[in-house]
Design an enzyme around this catalytic site. Structure first.
Site, mmCIF file in Angstrom:
data_model
loop_
_atom_site.group_PDB
_atom_site.id
_atom_site.type_symbol
_atom_site.label_atom_id
_atom_site.label_comp_id
_atom_site.label_asym_id
_atom_site.label_seq_id
_atom_site.Cartn_x
_atom_site.Cartn_y
_atom_site.Cartn_z
ATOM 1 N N ASP A 3 -5.594 -0.523 -1.871
ATOM 2 C CA ASP A 3 -6.325 -1.495 -2.678
ATOM 3 C C ASP A 3 -7.633 -1.932 -2.039
ATOM 4 O O ASP A 3 -7.869 -1.756 -0.846
ATOM 5 C CB ASP A 3 -5.477 -2.761 -2.832
ATOM 6 C CG ASP A 3 -5.402 -3.557 -1.518
ATOM 7 O OD1 ASP A 3 -4.989 -2.961 -0.501
ATOM 8 O OD2 ASP A 3 -5.785 -4.739 -1.505
ATOM 9 N N ARG B 126 -5.109 -0.009 -7.045
ATOM 10 C CA ARG B 126 -3.987 0.719 -6.447
ATOM 11 C C ARG B 126 -3.502 1.852 -7.341
ATOM 12 O O ARG B 126 -2.893 2.797 -6.875
ATOM 13 C CB ARG B 126 -2.804 -0.229 -6.198
ATOM 14 C CG ARG B 126 -3.054 -1.293 -5.132
ATOM 15 C CD ARG B 126 -1.741 -1.979 -4.789
ATOM 16 N NE ARG B 126 -1.915 -3.210 -4.048
ATOM 17 C CZ ARG B 126 -2.011 -3.293 -2.715
ATOM 18 N NH1 ARG B 126 -1.962 -2.198 -1.987
ATOM 19 N NH2 ARG B 126 -2.160 -4.451 -2.122
ATOM 20 N N LYS C 223 -7.494 7.244 9.816
ATOM 21 C CA LYS C 223 -8.920 7.125 10.157
ATOM 22 C C LYS C 223 -9.021 7.063 11.682
ATOM 23 O O LYS C 223 -9.085 5.970 12.254
ATOM 24 C CB LYS C 223 -9.482 5.813 9.583
ATOM 25 C CG LYS C 223 -9.849 5.847 8.129
ATOM 26 C CD LYS C 223 -10.719 4.629 7.803
ATOM 27 C CE LYS C 223 -10.169 3.835 6.660
ATOM 28 N NZ LYS C 223 -10.933 2.611 6.356
ATOM 29 N N GLU D 118 3.742 4.478 5.864
ATOM 30 C CA GLU D 118 2.568 3.624 5.726
ATOM 31 C C GLU D 118 1.480 4.337 4.924
ATOM 32 O O GLU D 118 1.444 5.568 4.871
ATOM 33 C CB GLU D 118 2.091 3.246 7.149
ATOM 34 C CG GLU D 118 0.850 2.424 7.275
ATOM 35 C CD GLU D 118 0.872 1.060 6.589
ATOM 36 O OE1 GLU D 118 1.170 1.003 5.387
ATOM 37 O OE2 GLU D 118 0.506 0.061 7.249
ATOM 38 N N PHE E 268 -14.145 3.012 3.554
ATOM 39 C CA PHE E 268 -13.104 2.222 2.906
ATOM 40 C C PHE E 268 -12.619 2.956 1.664
ATOM 41 O O PHE E 268 -13.425 3.301 0.797
ATOM 42 C CB PHE E 268 -13.590 0.819 2.562
ATOM 43 C CG PHE E 268 -12.441 -0.102 2.287
ATOM 44 C CD1 PHE E 268 -11.780 -0.730 3.336
ATOM 45 C CD2 PHE E 268 -11.985 -0.304 0.998
ATOM 46 C CE1 PHE E 268 -10.687 -1.545 3.098
ATOM 47 C CE2 PHE E 268 -10.887 -1.119 0.743
ATOM 48 C CZ PHE E 268 -10.236 -1.746 1.793
ATOM 49 N N VAL E 269 -11.311 3.214 1.588
ATOM 50 C CA VAL E 269 -10.786 4.006 0.477
ATOM 51 C C VAL E 269 -9.807 3.222 -0.393
ATOM 52 O O VAL E 269 -9.185 2.258 0.062
ATOM 53 C CB VAL E 269 -10.121 5.311 0.981
ATOM 54 C CG1 VAL E 269 -11.145 6.239 1.609
ATOM 55 C CG2 VAL E 269 -8.976 5.024 1.951
ATOM 56 N N GLY F 42 0.778 -1.250 0.000
ATOM 57 C CA GLY F 42 0.000 0.000 0.000
ATOM 58 C C GLY F 42 0.798 1.283 0.000
ATOM 59 O O GLY F 42 0.366 2.287 -0.567
ATOM 60 N N ASP G 273 -5.500 2.651 10.575
ATOM 61 C CA ASP G 273 -6.913 2.368 10.772
ATOM 62 C C ASP G 273 -7.100 1.974 12.249
ATOM 63 O O ASP G 273 -7.200 2.839 13.113
ATOM 64 C CB ASP G 273 -7.266 1.248 9.781
ATOM 65 C CG ASP G 273 -8.739 0.917 9.716
ATOM 66 O OD1 ASP G 273 -9.563 1.782 10.004
ATOM 67 O OD2 ASP G 273 -9.069 -0.236 9.354
HETATM 68 P P1 IMP Z 1 -4.671 -1.295 10.845
HETATM 69 O O1 IMP Z 1 -3.769 -2.366 11.361
HETATM 70 O O2 IMP Z 1 -6.110 -1.589 11.157
HETATM 71 O O3 IMP Z 1 -4.276 0.098 11.259
HETATM 72 O O4 IMP Z 1 -4.665 -1.438 9.302
HETATM 73 C C1 IMP Z 1 -3.773 -0.846 8.486
HETATM 74 C C2 IMP Z 1 -3.766 -1.548 7.150
HETATM 75 O O5 IMP Z 1 -5.078 -1.921 6.733
HETATM 76 C C3 IMP Z 1 -3.277 -0.602 6.101
HETATM 77 O O6 IMP Z 1 -1.899 -0.757 5.917
HETATM 78 C C4 IMP Z 1 -4.052 -1.013 4.871
HETATM 79 O O7 IMP Z 1 -3.344 -2.010 4.187
HETATM 80 C C5 IMP Z 1 -5.328 -1.613 5.391
HETATM 81 N N1 IMP Z 1 -6.469 -0.659 5.324
HETATM 82 C C6 IMP Z 1 -7.105 -0.066 6.340
HETATM 83 N N2 IMP Z 1 -8.079 0.744 5.906
HETATM 84 C C7 IMP Z 1 -8.061 0.667 4.574
HETATM 85 C C8 IMP Z 1 -8.840 1.295 3.534
HETATM 86 O O8 IMP Z 1 -9.765 2.094 3.754
HETATM 87 N N3 IMP Z 1 -8.510 0.964 2.262
HETATM 88 C C9 IMP Z 1 -7.510 0.099 1.959
HETATM 89 N N4 IMP Z 1 -6.759 -0.499 2.887
HETATM 90 C C10 IMP Z 1 -7.035 -0.227 4.189
HETATM 91 MG MG MG Z 2 -0.981 -1.594 4.216
#
Ligand code: IMP
Ligand code: MG
Length: 185
Positions: free
Chosen positions: A164, A170, A136, A104, A157-158, A49, A108
């Site tokens: 992706d 992407r 987010k 990164e 979700f983006v 990503g 999320d």
């Molecule tokens: P976290 O561990 O929940 O903070 O997730 C982070 C990872 O989830 C990011 O590196 C993304 O790969 C994926 N992710 C989280 N939200 C999105 C989104 O809205 N679109 C695409 N990938 C996301």
């Molecule tokens: Mg990622």
């Protein structure tokens, strides 16, 4: 049409021009933050990503950097975090004694970055900072200190600019929300 993104894009949240301007600013902020550091900063991009953000960010940093990548998995094919983080591809460089900037695409729940950050500290990095293109904040489950944030976005979700949905989209040049029909079908 195969390349007609209008079928999957709900709304453009950050357009190309805004992205370019902000990534340029982040590059300047990062340059300033490390101005007293003599040795090159090691940029650690999180695959896949962050690849596009990482490339554009790196050329906007006005001091020598080293570039490395790692891949972790926490999501699989679904759009919900499992909380389990696994290293799928490790760094090529040793990071002991280095100033590390983790790059990164999005934070999320914070689970991924929290794991990676601790992992860098455990391996003896001299300093660990985090730059994320998107944040987010509403979704956070664990607190992570983030030093550089491109844009705070609502809980949607983006896709695009590296991000992706099930490995697709992407290469959209902007950040967009995904139509509900796409992930609910
Ligand atoms: P976290 O561990 O929940 O903070 O997730 C982070 C990872 O989830 C990011 O590196 C993304 O790969 C994926 N992710 C989280 N939200 C999105 C989104 O809205 N679109 C695409 N990938 C996301
Ligand atoms: Mg990622």
């Amino acid at each position: 049409m195969e390349n007609d993104f209008s079928k999957i894009v709900d709304e453009v949240l950050v357009d190309e021009e805004t992205l370019e301007k902000r990534v340029n600013e982040l590059g300047r902020d990062i340059t300033k933050c490390y101005e007293d550091v003599e040795e090159p900063v090691l940029l650690v991009g999180i695959l896949r990503g962050a690849a596009i953000f990482m490339s554009n960010l790196a050329v906007n940093i006005n001091k020598p950097v080293l570039i490395d990548f790692m891949a972790v998995s926490s999501y699989g094919q679904s759009s919900e975090s499992s909380g389990v983080v696994r290293i799928m591809k490790d760094l090529e460089e040793t990071i002991e004694g280095k100033h590390v900037l983790i790059v990164e695409d999005i934070i999320d729940t914070g689970l991924t970055l929290s794991y990676i950050r601790q992992n860098m500290i455990d391996r003896g990095a001299k300093s660990v900072r985090i730059a994320t293109l998107l944040d987010k904040p509403e979704r956070r489950k664990v607190e992570v200190p983030v030093d550089f944030v491109g844009f705070r976005i609502p809980d949607e979700f983006v896709i695009g600019y590296g991000l992706d949905y099930a490995q697709n989209y992407r290469n959209l040049p902007y950040i967009a929300s995904l139509r509900r029909e796409v992930y609910e079908k």
